[in-house]
Design a protein around this motif. Structure first.
Motif, PDB file in Angstrom:
ATOM      1  N   CYS A 186      51.427  44.748  49.349  1.00 47.72           N
ATOM      2  CA  CYS A 186      50.776  45.684  50.269  1.00 47.72           C
ATOM      3  C   CYS A 186      49.484  45.029  50.740  1.00 47.72           C
ATOM      4  CB  CYS A 186      50.509  47.017  49.575  1.00 47.72           C
ATOM      5  SG  CYS A 186      52.017  47.865  49.053  1.00 47.72           S
ATOM      6  N   VAL A 187      49.498  44.556  51.972  1.00 48.49           N
ATOM      7  CA  VAL A 187      48.445  43.665  52.454  1.00 48.49           C
ATOM      8  C   VAL A 187      47.439  44.398  53.330  1.00 48.49           C
ATOM      9  CG1 VAL A 187      49.919  41.642  52.297  1.00 48.49           C
ATOM     10  CG2 VAL A 187      49.851  42.935  54.433  1.00 48.49           C
ATOM     11  N   VAL A 188      46.217  43.891  53.309  1.00 52.19           N
ATOM     12  CA  VAL A 188      45.110  44.411  54.114  1.00 52.19           C
ATOM     13  C   VAL A 188      45.023  43.580  55.392  1.00 52.19           C
ATOM     14  CG1 VAL A 188      42.616  44.779  54.189  1.00 52.19           C
ATOM     15  CG2 VAL A 188      43.891  45.232  52.072  1.00 52.19           C
ATOM     16  N   GLY A 189      44.960  44.241  56.544  1.00 50.15           N
ATOM     17  CA  GLY A 189      45.044  43.558  57.819  1.00 50.15           C
ATOM     18  C   GLY A 189      44.036  42.438  58.003  1.00 50.15           C
ATOM     19  N   ARG A 190      42.779  42.690  57.659  1.00 51.42           N
ATOM     20  CA  ARG A 190      41.761  41.655  57.887  1.00 51.42           C
ATOM     21  C   ARG A 190      41.971  40.469  56.950  1.00 51.42           C
ATOM     22  NH1 ARG A 190      37.289  42.038  54.346  1.00 51.42           N
ATOM     23  NH2 ARG A 190      37.224  43.939  53.084  1.00 51.42           N
ATOM     24  N   HIS A 191      42.585  40.687  55.776  1.00 46.66           N
ATOM     25  CA  HIS A 191      42.910  39.566  54.900  1.00 46.66           C
ATOM     26  C   HIS A 191      44.110  38.790  55.439  1.00 46.66           C
ATOM     27  CE1 HIS A 191      40.886  41.718  51.228  1.00 46.66           C
ATOM     28  NE2 HIS A 191      40.024  41.342  52.161  1.00 46.66           N
ATOM     29  N   VAL A 192      45.016  39.490  56.095  1.00 49.80           N
ATOM     30  CA  VAL A 192      46.147  38.821  56.743  1.00 49.80           C
ATOM     31  C   VAL A 192      45.636  37.846  57.798  1.00 49.80           C
ATOM     32  CG1 VAL A 192      48.159  39.173  58.225  1.00 49.80           C
ATOM     33  CG2 VAL A 192      47.764  40.697  56.282  1.00 49.80           C
ATOM     34  N   GLN A 193      44.649  38.268  58.560  1.00 49.83           N
ATOM     35  CA  GLN A 193      44.075  37.379  59.569  1.00 49.83           C
ATOM     36  C   GLN A 193      43.433  36.152  58.940  1.00 49.83           C
ATOM     37  OE1 GLN A 193      41.410  39.593  62.163  1.00 49.83           O
ATOM     38  NE2 GLN A 193      43.083  39.943  63.608  1.00 49.83           N
ATOM     39  N   GLN A 194      42.887  36.318  57.745  1.00 50.92           N
ATOM     40  CA  GLN A 194      42.226  35.203  57.069  1.00 50.92           C
ATOM     41  C   GLN A 194      43.226  34.244  56.429  1.00 50.92           C
ATOM     42  OE1 GLN A 194      39.385  36.489  54.118  1.00 50.92           O
ATOM     43  NE2 GLN A 194      38.593  34.433  53.759  1.00 50.92           N
ATOM     44  N   TYR A 195      44.355  34.797  55.930  1.00 47.67           N
ATOM     45  CA  TYR A 195      45.341  33.985  55.213  1.00 47.67           C
ATOM     46  C   TYR A 195      46.750  34.199  55.785  1.00 47.67           C
ATOM     47  CZ  TYR A 195      41.669  33.802  51.570  1.00 47.67           C
ATOM     48  OH  TYR A 195      40.500  33.635  50.872  1.00 47.67           O
ATOM     49  N   PRO A 196      46.964  33.939  57.066  1.00 47.32           N
ATOM     50  CA  PRO A 196      48.303  34.196  57.627  1.00 47.32           C
ATOM     51  C   PRO A 196      49.393  33.363  56.977  1.00 47.32           C
ATOM     52  CG  PRO A 196      46.961  32.889  59.146  1.00 47.32           C
ATOM     53  CD  PRO A 196      46.041  33.365  58.066  1.00 47.32           C
ATOM     54  N   GLN A 197      49.052  32.163  56.498  1.00 46.98           N
ATOM     55  CA  GLN A 197      50.057  31.308  55.874  1.00 46.98           C
ATOM     56  C   GLN A 197      50.602  31.918  54.592  1.00 46.98           C
ATOM     57  OE1 GLN A 197      46.811  30.802  55.798  1.00 46.98           O
ATOM     58  NE2 GLN A 197      46.226  30.210  53.713  1.00 46.98           N
ATOM     59  N   LEU A 198      49.784  32.715  53.905  1.00 47.45           N
ATOM     60  CA  LEU A 198      50.257  33.366  52.683  1.00 47.45           C
ATOM     61  C   LEU A 198      51.227  34.496  53.009  1.00 47.45           C
ATOM     62  CD1 LEU A 198      47.024  33.465  50.486  1.00 47.45           C
ATOM     63  CD2 LEU A 198      48.998  31.938  50.292  1.00 47.45           C
ATOM     64  N   VAL A 199      50.989  35.203  54.089  1.00 41.46           N
ATOM     65  CA  VAL A 199      51.940  36.240  54.497  1.00 41.46           C
ATOM     66  C   VAL A 199      53.270  35.594  54.881  1.00 41.46           C
ATOM     67  CG1 VAL A 199      52.349  38.186  56.022  1.00 41.46           C
ATOM     68  CG2 VAL A 199      50.026  37.652  55.294  1.00 41.46           C
ATOM     69  N   ARG A 200      53.205  34.471  55.553  1.00 34.70           N
ATOM     70  CA  ARG A 200      54.448  33.765  55.890  1.00 34.70           C
ATOM     71  C   ARG A 200      55.180  33.334  54.633  1.00 34.70           C
ATOM     72  NH1 ARG A 200      51.174  32.069  60.338  1.00 34.70           N
ATOM     73  NH2 ARG A 200      50.394  30.213  59.257  1.00 34.70           N
ATOM     74  N   ARG A 201      54.440  32.865  53.633  1.00 34.73           N
ATOM     75  CA  ARG A 201      55.099  32.486  52.385  1.00 34.73           C
ATOM     76  C   ARG A 201      55.727  33.699  51.696  1.00 34.73           C
ATOM     77  NH1 ARG A 201      52.846  29.801  46.664  1.00 34.73           N
ATOM     78  NH2 ARG A 201      54.946  29.816  45.737  1.00 34.73           N
TER      79      ARG A 201
END
Length: 272
Positions: free
Chosen positions: A97-112
């Motif tokens: 369950c991800v936080v939007g502003r952290h997604v912007q900071q670490y997009p590569q982790l969401v892709r993983r």
């Protein structure tokens, strides 16, 4: 794919007479005239219509079947890679369950996360303590969730977002935040076992004991990051590295959380 145009979103909500708007936020759901509706509801009547347009659904807090659902909140962050390594080694799937502003900071982790077969949940744009603890309007909840979903889709275009978890489990008056999320096609997701792994005084051994005490059908709440990006989560990494194999040796299995059939189709089954 989520559409950031709030006029489409509000028009779809206000104009729909259905209990659940399964096409919320999609091009198919957009009305022909997207300019007729003002950006904000124009008074109490419009606000009431908005709240009635979305589904009053129950918040789920159980896993499918006899499995245990592992969920990780507040990421992505520096420890997310470590958690993903553990899950890969044990062949367990989880929900992040991800936080939007952290997604912007670490997009590569969401892709993983997505590439390795895990599910992504919307955990708000910025985990704002005041807004979520004190509550806000339906329009503000909708704006927050849509902004977070847009960030997720920017990182992984077209990805399904099957779950929404409110920060602090705060669903708003009359569960309005849960109903807004359900109207976007996301199952509102709570938990049955919170480990308080975020608390500074919770030791890694206590986290381990609390994880391994989870019973079949439970949804377990862990954290792979800090909502404000300040604290590290190595205690959770340590406990997870030991707890998951111990649970597998005892015969316990893992599964996705249960989806509410009123939102959208059930995702692929989670397996160990």
């Amino acid at each position: 794919m989520w559409i950031a145009d709030r006029r489409r979103v509000l028009h779809a909500l206000l104009a729909s007479g259905a209990a659940v708007i399964s096409g919320y936020g999609t091009a198919a759901a957009a009305p022909p005239d997207q300019t007729a509706l003002p950006l904000q509801p124009q008074g109490p009547a419009d606000q009431a219509m908005l709240e009635e347009a979305v589904s009053a659904v129950l918040v789920t807090r159980s896993a499918n079947g006899t499995g245990i659902a592992l969920t990780f909140d507040d990421g992505p962050g520096p420890e997310t890679d470590d958690i993903l390594d553990i899950l890969a080694a044990t062949r367990v799937k989880a929900v992040f369950c991800v936080v939007g502003r952290h997604v912007q900071q670490y997009p590569q982790l969401v892709r993983r996360i997505v590439d390795e077969g895990h599910l992504v949940g919307n955990h708000s744009w910025d985990h704002d303590h005041v807004k979520w603890k004190q509550g806000t309007t339906a329009v503000e909840y909708e704006r927050d969730l849509l902004r977070a979903s847009d960030a997720i889709n920017d990182a992984v275009p077209g990805v399904e977002i099957p779950f929404f978890r409110a920060p602090f489990g705060a669903w708003g008056a009359n569960n309005i935040a849960a109903r807004i999320g359900a109207g976007m096609g996301m199952t509102p997701l709570s938990w049955s076992r919170s480990l308080s792994d975020w608390a500074p005084l919770t030791t890694e051994e206590v986290i381990y004991q609390r994880v391994t005490a989870a019973q079949p059908g439970e949804v377990v709440l862990l954290h792979d990051a800090d909502d404000r990006g300040v604290q590290e989560r190595q205690r959770t990494v340590w406990a997870s590295r030991r707890a998951i194999p111990a649970m597998q040796r005892s015969g316990r299995t893992f599964a996705w959380p249960k989806r509410n059939p009123q939102t959208v189709a059930t995702p692929p089954g989670g397996v160990t």
